[in-house]
Write a protein that holds these residues in place. Structure first.
Motif, PDB file in Angstrom:
ATOM      1  N   ALA A   1       0.843  -1.191   0.000  1.00 13.84           N
ATOM      2  CA  ALA A   1       0.000   0.000   0.000  1.00 13.84           C
ATOM      3  C   ALA A   1       0.877   1.239   0.000  1.00 13.84           C
ATOM      4  O   ALA A   1       1.968   1.242   0.570  1.00 13.84           O
ATOM      5  CB  ALA A   1      -0.920   0.016   1.219  1.00 13.84           C
ATOM      6  N   VAL A   2       0.380   2.273  -0.659  1.00  7.83           N
ATOM      7  CA  VAL A   2       0.961   3.606  -0.571  1.00  7.83           C
ATOM      8  C   VAL A   2      -0.112   4.496   0.051  1.00  7.83           C
ATOM      9  O   VAL A   2      -1.240   4.574  -0.469  1.00  7.83           O
ATOM     10  CB  VAL A   2       1.377   4.146  -1.949  1.00  7.83           C
ATOM     11  N   VAL A   3       0.224   5.120   1.153  1.00  5.05           N
ATOM     12  CA  VAL A   3      -0.721   5.971   1.878  1.00  5.05           C
ATOM     13  C   VAL A   3      -0.236   7.407   1.772  1.00  5.05           C
ATOM     14  O   VAL A   3       0.862   7.736   2.239  1.00  5.05           O
ATOM     15  CB  VAL A   3      -0.837   5.549   3.357  1.00  5.05           C
ATOM     16  N   VAL A   4      -1.034   8.241   1.130  1.00  7.57           N
ATOM     17  CA  VAL A   4      -0.687   9.645   0.922  1.00  7.57           C
ATOM     18  C   VAL A   4      -1.761  10.477   1.619  1.00  7.57           C
ATOM     19  O   VAL A   4      -2.856  10.665   1.090  1.00  7.57           O
ATOM     20  CB  VAL A   4      -0.607  10.015  -0.570  1.00  7.57           C
ATOM     21  N   GLY A   5      -1.453  10.942   2.824  1.00  7.42           N
ATOM     22  CA  GLY A   5      -2.478  11.633   3.599  1.00  7.42           C
ATOM     23  C   GLY A   5      -3.623  10.685   3.884  1.00  7.42           C
ATOM     24  O   GLY A   5      -3.437   9.601   4.439  1.00  7.42           O
ATOM     25  N   ASP A   6      -4.834  11.066   3.474  1.00  9.97           N
ATOM     26  CA  ASP A   6      -5.983  10.197   3.694  1.00  9.97           C
ATOM     27  C   ASP A   6      -6.337   9.390   2.451  1.00  9.97           C
ATOM     28  O   ASP A   6      -7.411   8.786   2.380  1.00  9.97           O
ATOM     29  CB  ASP A   6      -7.198  11.017   4.141  1.00  9.97           C
ATOM     30  N   ALA A   7      -5.453   9.355   1.466  1.00 11.94           N
ATOM     31  CA  ALA A   7      -5.697   8.610   0.233  1.00 11.94           C
ATOM     32  C   ALA A   7      -4.898   7.307   0.249  1.00 11.94           C
ATOM     33  O   ALA A   7      -3.741   7.276   0.666  1.00 11.94           O
ATOM     34  CB  ALA A   7      -5.318   9.442  -0.990  1.00 11.94           C
ATOM     35  N   LEU A   8      -5.545   6.232  -0.206  1.00 11.83           N
ATOM     36  CA  LEU A   8      -4.950   4.901  -0.181  1.00 11.83           C
ATOM     37  C   LEU A   8      -4.851   4.349  -1.600  1.00 11.83           C
ATOM     38  O   LEU A   8      -5.794   4.461  -2.395  1.00 11.83           O
ATOM     39  CB  LEU A   8      -5.822   3.972   0.670  1.00 11.83           C
ATOM     40  N   TYR A   9      -3.699   3.725  -1.890  1.00 10.64           N
ATOM     41  CA  TYR A   9      -3.461   3.076  -3.175  1.00 10.64           C
ATOM     42  C   TYR A   9      -2.863   1.701  -2.891  1.00 10.64           C
ATOM     43  O   TYR A   9      -2.014   1.564  -2.000  1.00 10.64           O
ATOM     44  CB  TYR A   9      -2.500   3.898  -4.039  1.00 10.64           C
ATOM     45  N   LEU A  10      -3.286   0.686  -3.622  1.00  9.82           N
ATOM     46  CA  LEU A  10      -2.796  -0.666  -3.420  1.00  9.82           C
ATOM     47  C   LEU A  10      -2.053  -1.159  -4.652  1.00  9.82           C
ATOM     48  O   LEU A  10      -2.428  -0.835  -5.787  1.00  9.82           O
ATOM     49  CB  LEU A  10      -3.954  -1.618  -3.104  1.00  9.82           C
ATOM     50  N   VAL A  11      -0.998  -1.947  -4.400  1.00  6.60           N
ATOM     51  CA  VAL A  11      -0.209  -2.547  -5.471  1.00  6.60           C
ATOM     52  C   VAL A  11      -0.196  -4.057  -5.250  1.00  6.60           C
ATOM     53  O   VAL A  11       0.363  -4.537  -4.261  1.00  6.60           O
ATOM     54  CB  VAL A  11       1.231  -2.009  -5.497  1.00  6.60           C
ATOM     55  N   ASP A  12      -0.829  -4.786  -6.139  1.00  7.61           N
ATOM     56  CA  ASP A  12      -0.958  -6.238  -6.109  1.00  7.61           C
ATOM     57  C   ASP A  12      -1.878  -6.699  -4.978  1.00  7.61           C
ATOM     58  O   ASP A  12      -2.056  -6.018  -3.959  1.00  7.61           O
ATOM     59  CB  ASP A  12       0.398  -6.934  -6.049  1.00  7.61           C
ATOM     60  N   PHE A  13      -2.471  -7.876  -5.204  1.00  5.08           N
ATOM     61  CA  PHE A  13      -3.505  -8.399  -4.319  1.00  5.08           C
ATOM     62  C   PHE A  13      -3.251  -9.881  -4.071  1.00  5.08           C
ATOM     63  O   PHE A  13      -4.088 -10.730  -4.363  1.00  5.08           O
ATOM     64  CB  PHE A  13      -4.886  -8.196  -4.951  1.00  5.08           C
TER      65      PHE A  13
END
Length: 333
Positions: free
Chosen positions: A31-43
């Motif tokens: 996961a990349v967490v930028v402030g209150d925004a979340l992004y996921l890489v691979d599952f």
């Protein structure tokens, strides 16, 4: 980029490579967490549960990125689809955008002297990422239609939107002969928090396969995905603050598979040594890219009696981190 005052961090949700069930590590996901925004890489398997354990809120998920379509990188997509309803995914204001590779186009020839097997799903044997999500939705249609009618849940199309990454015509990609030709980074996604770019990497015959770079106001991080040594990764990672790179213990490969001369053993050695990156070479890649921090991820094997991961540091002068599940790494120390 909008300035994020609370900082940006990387969360290693799962760090195990390969399609095996492990007792000490979950499947590959970050996961990349930028402030209150979340992004996921691979599952990889367990990705959604690991997100929960890490305290991440799927209601803040903006986008997800899949490096390639091997099962150990997408096994938990079904859980995102089916359990996300109950983990605040219904709170998103627009569908979460999911990006992954398009179709390879044709089934690969058998490796080495392996015997060709019958093709499964001959009508659609190599679906790309968007089609894969469509097939998952179809496979679970009984559950999905029941949840929408019995629980009042939203149609999945309101929550998730899947897209194949489209390569420009100028990139001479060919799944058989040019799985990772030299290319400039391709912009895949952009919002007020991140810009995500991608390059093809060497993981043939599984192709296309991608590495991703996240540029934020706080710095940049690159995820290699599964790859052998690849100049495109160096291009993408040059100047980045953090490189999260897969790694394989090449000595373990020989100990485990080198003593038996069979078609399967030869094919396994060939895959491990060409489609993955040995420990010394990971350090060399990071050194050439000039990154400040190298994070070892997608560890193969995930369980080992004599770990050598630290030897990557013999070829890299920056900070080396051997990734652990649920480890949180500030983008800029």
């Amino acid at each position: 980029m909008k300035q994020i005052t609370s900082g940006t961090e990387i969360v290693l949700l799962g760090t195990a490579g390969g399609p095996r069930l492990r007792t000490n590590r979950a499947g590959i996901a970050s996961a990349v967490v930028v402030g209150d925004a979340l992004y996921l890489v691979d599952f990889g398997y367990g990705a959604c549960r690991q997100s929960k354990l890490a305290g991440l809120d799927l209601g803040h998920l903006r986008a997800g990125f899949v490096t390639h379509l091997h099962s150990d990188h997408i096994a938990d997509l079904a859980n995102l689809l089916l359990f996300g309803w109950y983990e605040n995914l219904e709170n998103v204001t627009r569908p979460v955008r999911l990006y992954g590779p398009g179709s390879r186009g044709r089934v690969a020839a058998p490796s080495a002297d392996l015997r060709a097997q019958d093709v499964v799903c001959p009508d659609d044997p190599m679906p790309g990422f968007a089609a894969t999500i469509g097939h998952l939705t179809q496979a679970f249609a009984t559950d999905i239609n029941d949840r929408m009618r019995d629980n009042g849940r939203s149609h999945p199309g309101r929550l998730l939107a899947a897209y194949d990454i489209e390569l420009p015509a100028s990139v001479p990609f060919d799944p058989e002969t040019a799985a990772a030709p030299p290319m400039d980074p391709l912009t895949v996604y952009r919002d007020d928090r991140v810009e995500v770019t991608a390059v093809l990497v060497q993981h043939a015959p599984m192709s296309p396969a991608y590495a991703f770079r996240f540029d934020t106001a706080d710095g940049s991080v690159v995820f290699s995905g599964d790859t052998g040594v690849c100049d495109n990764v160096i291009t993408l990672a040059t100047g980045a603050d953090v490189l999260v790179h897969e790694v394989i213990d090449e000595q373990w490969v020989q100990r485990t598979h080198g003593a038996v001369d069979t078609p399967r053993a030869r094919a396994t050695i060939a895959h491990h040594t060409t489609a993955h990156t040995p420990i010394p070479d990971v350090g060399r890649v990071a050194q050439k890219a000039g990154v400040g921090t190298l994070v070892l991820n997608h560890l193969v094997p995930a369980q080992i009696d004599r770990p050598r991961w630290h030897e990557a540091g013999e070829h890299f002068t920056g900070r080396l981190i051997v990734g652990e599940d649920l480890e949180r790494i500030p983008l800029v120390p």
